[in-house]
Structures are given as structure tokens and as C-alpha cells.
Write an enzyme that holds these catalytic residues in place. Structure first.
Site, mmCIF file in Angstrom:
data_model
loop_
_atom_site.group_PDB
_atom_site.id
_atom_site.type_symbol
_atom_site.label_atom_id
_atom_site.label_comp_id
_atom_site.label_asym_id
_atom_site.label_seq_id
_atom_site.Cartn_x
_atom_site.Cartn_y
_atom_site.Cartn_z
ATOM 1 N N LYS A 278 -3.493 2.189 -2.308
ATOM 2 C CA LYS A 278 -3.102 3.299 -1.443
ATOM 3 C C LYS A 278 -4.108 3.485 -0.305
ATOM 4 O O LYS A 278 -5.312 3.377 -0.515
ATOM 5 C CB LYS A 278 -3.048 4.554 -2.323
ATOM 6 C CG LYS A 278 -2.398 5.724 -1.681
ATOM 7 C CD LYS A 278 -2.056 6.754 -2.740
ATOM 8 C CE LYS A 278 -1.751 8.072 -2.048
ATOM 9 N NZ LYS A 278 -0.820 7.914 -0.925
ATOM 10 N N ILE B 133 5.346 -5.695 8.215
ATOM 11 C CA ILE B 133 5.112 -4.535 9.047
ATOM 12 C C ILE B 133 4.868 -3.263 8.230
ATOM 13 O O ILE B 133 5.182 -3.235 7.039
ATOM 14 C CB ILE B 133 6.357 -4.215 9.956
ATOM 15 C CG1 ILE B 133 7.586 -4.078 9.056
ATOM 16 C CG2 ILE B 133 6.523 -5.222 11.050
ATOM 17 C CD1 ILE B 133 8.889 -3.676 9.734
ATOM 18 N N LEU C 12 -1.200 9.882 4.086
ATOM 19 C CA LEU C 12 -2.494 9.371 3.612
ATOM 20 C C LEU C 12 -3.228 10.318 2.666
ATOM 21 O O LEU C 12 -4.425 10.545 2.809
ATOM 22 C CB LEU C 12 -3.396 9.025 4.809
ATOM 23 C CG LEU C 12 -2.941 7.823 5.648
ATOM 24 C CD1 LEU C 12 -3.836 7.658 6.872
ATOM 25 C CD2 LEU C 12 -2.955 6.537 4.826
ATOM 26 N N CYS D 13 -0.192 3.692 10.539
ATOM 27 C CA CYS D 13 0.385 4.796 9.784
ATOM 28 C C CYS D 13 1.029 5.800 10.732
ATOM 29 O O CYS D 13 0.349 6.374 11.581
ATOM 30 C CB CYS D 13 -0.657 5.513 8.938
ATOM 31 S SG CYS D 13 0.074 6.834 7.966
ATOM 32 N N ASN E 49 -5.261 -0.518 8.192
ATOM 33 C CA ASN E 49 -3.953 0.053 8.518
ATOM 34 C C ASN E 49 -4.030 0.783 9.858
ATOM 35 O O ASN E 49 -4.406 1.940 9.916
ATOM 36 C CB ASN E 49 -3.536 0.995 7.380
ATOM 37 C CG ASN E 49 -2.301 1.808 7.700
ATOM 38 O OD1 ASN E 49 -1.553 1.506 8.630
ATOM 39 N ND2 ASN E 49 -2.073 2.856 6.926
ATOM 40 N N SER F 70 0.824 -1.205 0.000
ATOM 41 C CA SER F 70 0.000 0.000 0.000
ATOM 42 C C SER F 70 0.865 1.266 0.000
ATOM 43 O O SER F 70 1.833 1.376 0.740
ATOM 44 C CB SER F 70 -0.884 -0.012 1.249
ATOM 45 O OG SER F 70 -1.673 1.153 1.277
#
Ligand SMILES: Cc1cc2nc3c(=O)[nH]c(=O)nc-3n(C[C@H](O)[C@H](O)[C@H](O)COP(=O)(O)OP(=O)(O)OC[C@H]3O[C@@H](n4cnc5c(N)ncnc54)[C@H](O)[C@@H]3O)c2cc1C
Ligand SMILES: Cc1cc2nc3c(=O)[nH]c(=O)nc-3n(C[C@H](O)[C@H](O)[C@H](O)COP(=O)(O)O)c2cc1C
Ligand code: FES
Lengths: 248, 301
Positions: B45, B192, B73, B131, B128, B21
Site C-alpha cells: 500500500k 498504469i 493514501l 495518485c 507513485n 499497490s
């Protein structure tokens, strides 16, 4: 079409203080849009370095590299014969057609931002546009591409910040002092110069911007800048943006 | 002939290679470099409830053997993902699609999962919770086992799709988080995300990325990622997608020996957009050299 190609470094020549001309031989088909750039992989460095295409002829690519840090220092110290992996054909490039036919184009460069102007000048001349080149440098020893641009058919005006050559001051001072006129402008250089140029010149124009890049290939969104037309990737929708698109 | 196919918790993949991603856009960006139908799957993404511009520029800092990103993001929001990005991708791409969703609170994740549920083209949800580039949320949700479990439960409740929770290495004990997610119903784990890192430009005395810190990834993190995959694979029964620093076919096999069912390739795509293609092409040769007929049940002795 962007893709990866291998070029052979054939020559590294000094052209000004800490500034070098790299000649590379390899397949240049379809790559010759002025204002586009390549991502050069540098031995020992993780990310590739974005460098503008300075000139492009069949089989021969010319880059101008100014040493700024470790990567560019490594690049200009490579021996002729070294193969270089390049991501080619990156970015949108300049819009030659934006200057009306038989009209005046002004091409403005500051420092190493002068590099992409040579191919731009050649293409504008081929398309029958008149070209005035305004080049800004800090001092005489920094000047490069002046003669090449003259040979390509441009009227060249040089400005140096310390007055050791040409007009004293910035490109914007030279444009004012010499009352230079044009119908459309193209600019590449440090951000403060681009801003001053866009504010001073009334006519329409476009500028090539610089940003730190991850991939240079449009996939990581590390280079997205805010424009009046929404977010755009500098490496893909840019690096050339219309004056009115830019948010300062 | 070697067999590259793998099984990711019930989902068959032609090969284990998945661009991670944030390093392949929404698929079409990478498809400009090669036909992405050669991939095992693709992880899109990171997408949030609302559209985000992301962090200020610069967002990238080079490091030795890696980079720091603080993209933050940037994405068009879940509705645009479903209405535009995924249909456009599906039009040219036949392999599994992993939608990576992120948020600032449990409800954000639940919202995205619920919206994604109606999209038949999404094969896997990747939550996720790791982040490092957004404040209040992002990684904060993945550093506490209780909160990570809560996110997992909320996503599972909102969706019938297989859910992989993507873990952060920025914790004392990654197995505690992994087990909490497993117990909360996760179908798999991605191990990870990036490590929190920083660079300073010593000339200007300013952090290189505008956000000061960012996520560190690339070859330098491979041993850390490998260790985390190994620990998590031993602590949990659900499948693991290994991710972190992979750039060669050999590293893919090493990651699978540590316990990964499939392998995500991230930063390598930034340096070479053809990285995944290259790895897929190299895999058979490396497997033959090692005497491996297939990639199932690779283990350490
Ligand atoms: C579209 C574009 C075209 C360019 N064209 C040219 C050119 O024709 N000639 C030329 O000499 N330079 C050009 N540059 C600038 C050149 O890319 C940087 O000077 C170079 O990357 C610095 O690398 P370094 O290793 O020497 O510096 P370091 O500071 O050690 O680099 C560290 C990291 O920061 C990045 N970085 C540092 N400065 C810049 C910068 N100004 N712009 C983008 N990334 C930077 C590097 O790529 C690297 O990832 C261009 C930049 C862009 C974005
Ligand atoms: C530019 C960039 C953007 C990223 N964006 C996301 C994201 O949106 N969502 C996510 O879960 N991980 C994101 N990551 C993390 C990667 O998916 C991956 O977990 C991490 O980079 C480690 O793998 P690598 O060392 O192979 O890059 C991003 C990484 C990079 C380099
Ligand atoms: S640098 Fe990766 S998208 Fe522009």
C-alpha cells in the site's frame, strides 16, 4: 475464519415492503457469530454487496434484503436454485459477553437494521441474558422479524414513525415512553438513529455501522472510519463498535 | 510442464503475478485469504512521509465493470512501514517486496527512498507519481515530464534499490513521461495507475465519493492500460510492470504480449480476495492451450 463459499438460494420470500427473506443452503460451519456479514456477488454488478447474517443454523443461512438500488433488486429477483458466491465470516460481530450474565440486554434495530438482531437475540438467550427488542420502522407495512424475535424469547416493542403500529415515534421515543431499562445495549440501523440511541442511553453498549465497501475483506481500506481509538476498517475491526469508540 | 518464471529487470520472479499497490494492504491482510508465498511479488500500500488518515468517507463508488476509489493514501507513514509492517510481512513471506512510496513534493519522495534504503527486506521501490486522490502532489507530479524526471532522479540518488516509476494514464502522451523517467535513471515503469473518474448519486445529487472525484479502475480500463503498456514498452528499453483491469490469466498473457515483464492485479482482488491465486492456478492451463512453454519474450507478431 473468513473465506469464500458457494451457497444455493433455496427461497426468496417477501417479509415487508420491498424487503425479502433469502434462504440459502450450504456449509455454515464456523460462521455463526451474530453481527457478522457476508459479501454477496450479484450477477451483473461489479462489487459484492454487504449483507448481515440474519440467522444461521447448520446448513442454512438466512439473509434479509431490502431493495435499495439495482444490486439488491437483482438479488431478490434471483430464482431459487441459483448458486451464490459469498465471502463469509466477515467483521467482528456483536460481543455477547458484554452483557453481564443474567442481566438485561436491549437490542435495538431500525428498518433493515433489524436483520442481524435475530441471531443476536438467540445467542443472548442461549447465554441466559434477558432480551428486550426495540424495533423502529416507518410504517406498519415495513415491520418484519417481530414474531421471530418473540419466538426467540425477546420482549418486543415496536415503534413506527407514523403511528400505524406500536408506539408512535422513533425507537428512542419508545424506550423513553415505555421506561425500558437494560444493562447493556446493541443497536443497528441508520446513522441518525444510532447517534440518538448512543446519546440517550446512559448504559454501555455497542452499535453496528454501515459504510460503502470495496472489498469487505479488509484489504482495500475503502471503509476506514475514524474512532476514538484511531482509524479502523468498518469491514474488519467493525462493523460493530463500542459506543465510546464512535466519532459522530 | 510450463515455466511461469519471469525476470523483472534482473529480479527473478516465480511467476508474473503481483497484487497492485492499495489492493492487498501491507500483505498480511491478503495472507488471511491464502498463503501469499505463491505470488510473484507483492506491491504494498502506498506510503508517505507522515501517517495519513486518507480521505473522508465514502471512498468507494461502484461503476459498470469497475470502481472509483478515493482512499487518499491512508497509511501509517514510512517509519511505521519500516519498523512494523515490513518486518511482520517478512516473517511470513519470502518473495520480493515492492514498497510503493508517494509524496507531495520531490523531497517527500527522496525522504521515503532514503529511509527505505536501510531496509534490506525491500527489493524494489515503486515511486507513485500518479495518485489522483491527493491534492497538490500525487498525480500532479506525474503529468509533467520534467517533474516526473526530477522525482525519479531524487529517488535514484537516495537509493541503490531498483526504482520503478508508476505512471498515470491521465496525460496526453504517456510515452513522453515514460521516456523522461527512463532518461532520469528509472530501472522500470509501472503502467498504469487509475484514471480520474466521478459518479453522482442522482437521488441526492451529490458525488458518490466524499472527495467528489477518485481513481477509476477495474475491467473497464483494461484496453486503456494495454494500449499504454504497448506504447511505453515500444518507447522505452526498461522493463514495464503492466497494470490495469487484469482479472484473468488470458489478460495476463495479453498484457505480456503488449510488452509487460510482469503483471499487477488490482481491483480484481477487491471483488475476489483469491483473484491472484486463481490467476496463478489458471496460467499453466491457458499457456498449454496457447502452446506457450514459458512467459519470456511474449510478443505480438
Ligand atoms: C455491514 C453491512 C451490513 C448490511 N446488512 C444489510 C442487510 O442485512 N440487509 C440489507 O438489505 N442491507 C444491508 N446493508 C446495506 C446494503 O449493503 C446496501 O443496501 C446495498 O449494498 C445496496 O446495493 P444496491 O445495489 O441495491 O444499491 P446501489 O445504490 O445501486 O449500490 C451502489 C453501490 O453502493 C453500495 N451501497 C449502497 N448503499 C449502501 C449502504 N447502505 N451500505 C453499504 N453499501 C452501500 C453498494 O454496495 C454498491 O457498491 C448492509 C450494509 C453493511 C455495510
Ligand atoms: C482501493 C485502491 C487503492 C489504491 N491505492 C494505490 C496506492 O496506494 N498506490 C498506488 O500506486 N496505486 C494505488 N491504486 C492503483 C492500483 O494499484 C492500480 O494501479 C489501479 O487500480 C489499476 O489496476 P486495476 O484496474 O487492476 O485495479 C489503488 C487502487 C485501488 C482500487
Ligand atoms: S471494504 Fe475493503 S477494507 Fe473494508
Amino acid at each position: 475464519m473468513a473465506n469464500e463459499r458457494t451457497f444455493l438460494l433455496t427461497a426468496v420470500e417477501p417479509v415487508a415492503t420491498a424487503t425479502w427473506r433469502l434462504r440459502l443452503s450450504g456449509d455454515t460451519t464456523g460462521l455463526c457469530r451474530a453481527g457478522q456479514f457476508v459479501m454477496v456477488s450479484v450477477p451483473g454488478r461489479y462489487l459484492r454487496r454487504p449483507i448481515s447474517v440474519c440467522d444461521c443454523e447448520p446448513g442454512l443461512l438466512t439473509l434479509i434484503v431490502k431493495v435499495m438500488g439495482e444490486g439488491t433488486a437483482e438479488l431478490v429477483s434471483l430464482a431459487p436454485g441459483t448458486p451464490l458466491q459469498l465471502l463469509c465470516g466477515l467483521g467482528n460481530g456483536f460481543d455477547i459477553e458484554a452483557t453481564p450474565r443474567d442481566k438485561e440486554a436491549m437490542i435495538i434495530g431500525g428498518g433493515v437494521g433489524v436483520a442481524p438482531l435475530l441471531l443476536l437475540c438467540k445467542q443472548l438467550r442461549e447465554a441466559d441474558r434477558h432480551v428486550t427488542a426495540v424495533l423502529g420502522f416507518n410504517t406498519r407495512a415495513d415491520i418484519f422479524l417481530e414474531r421471530e424475535l418473540e419466538a426467540a424469547g425477546a420482549d418486543v416493542i415496536v415503534a413506527t414513525a407514523d403511528g400505524t403500529a406500536g408506539c408512535q415515534g422513533f425507537v428512542t421515543d419508545a424506550i423513553r415512553m415505555c421506561s425500558l431499562k437494560s444493562d447493556y445495549f446493541y443497536a443497528c440501523g441508520p446513522r441518525p438513529m444510532l447517534k440518538a440511541v448512543c446519546q440517550q442511553l446512559r448504559q454501555a453498549g455497542e452499535v453496528s455501522t454501515e459504510e460503502r465497501m470495496g472489498c469487505g475483506a479488509g484489504i482495500c481500506y475503502g471503509c476506514t472510519c475514524q474512532t476514538t481509538d484511531g482509524p479502523k476498517r468498518t469491514c474488519k475491526e467493525g462493523p460493530v463498535f463500542k459506543k465510546e469508540e464512535l466519532v459522530w | 510442464m510450463v515455466d511461469l518464471s519471469v525476470n523483472l529487470g534482473g529480479i527473478p520472479l516465480d511467476n508474473p503475478i503481483i497484487p497492485a499497490s492499495g489492493t492487498c494492504g501491507f500483505g498480511l491482510e491478503l495472507n488471511e485469504w491464502y498463503d501469499i508465498n505463491i505470488l510473484g511479488a507483492i506491491s504494498l500500500k502506498g506510503t508517505t512521509r507522515e501517517a495519513r488518515f486518507g480521505n473522508a468517507l465514502p471512498r468507494i463508488a461502484e461503476c459498470r465493470q469497475g470502481l472509483i476509489n478515493s482512499v487518499g493514501l491512508e497509511n501509517p507513514g514510512i517509519e511505521k512501514l519500516l519498523a512494523e509492517k515490513i518486518p511482520a510481512l517478512r516473517a511470513i513471506y519470502r518473495k520480493p517486496i515492492i514498497a510503493n512510496i508517494s509524496g507531495f513534493c520531490v523531497e517527500d519522495f527522496a525522504f521515503c527512498a532514503e529511509r527505505a534504503e536501510g531496509c534490506a527486506d525491500i527489493d524494489i521501490l515503486e515511486a507513485n507519481v500518479s495518485c489522483p486522490n491527493v491534492h497538490g502532489g500525487g498525480m500532479a507530479l506525474g503529468t509533467d515530464p520534467k517533474v516526473a524526471a526530477e522525482v525519479t532522479r531524487a529517488v535514484k540518488k537516495a537509493s541503490s534499490k531498483p526504482v520503478f516509476v508508476k505512471l498515470t494514464p491521465n496525460v496526453t502522451d504517456i510515452t513522453a513521461i515514460a521516456r523522461a523517467c527512463e532518461e532520469a535513471g528509472a530501472d522500470g515503469l509501472t503502467v498504469i495507475n487509475t484514471l480520474l473518474g466521478m459518479r453522482i448519486d442522482i437521488r441526492t445529487r451529490k458525488p458518490v465519493v466524499a472527495a467528489s472525484t477518485g481513481g477509476f479502475s477495474g475491467p473497464a480500463v483494461f484496453p486503456i492500460a494495454l494500449r499504454a503498456v504497448w506504447q511505453v514498452a515500444r518507447a522505452c528499453r526498461i522493463p514495464v510492470m503492466g497494470c490495469g483491469g487484469v482479472s484473468t490469466a488470458e489478460e495476463v498473457i495479453e498484457m505480456m504480449m503488449a510488452g509487460a515483464s510482469a503483471v499487477q492485479v488490482g481491483s480484481a482482488n477487491l471483488v475476489d480476495p483469491m483473484a491472484c491465486k486463481r490467476i496463478i492456478e489458471q496460467l499453466p492451463e491457458v499457456m498449454e492451450r496457447l502452446g506457450l512453454k514459458d512467459l519470456k519474450q511474449l510478443k505480438i507478431n
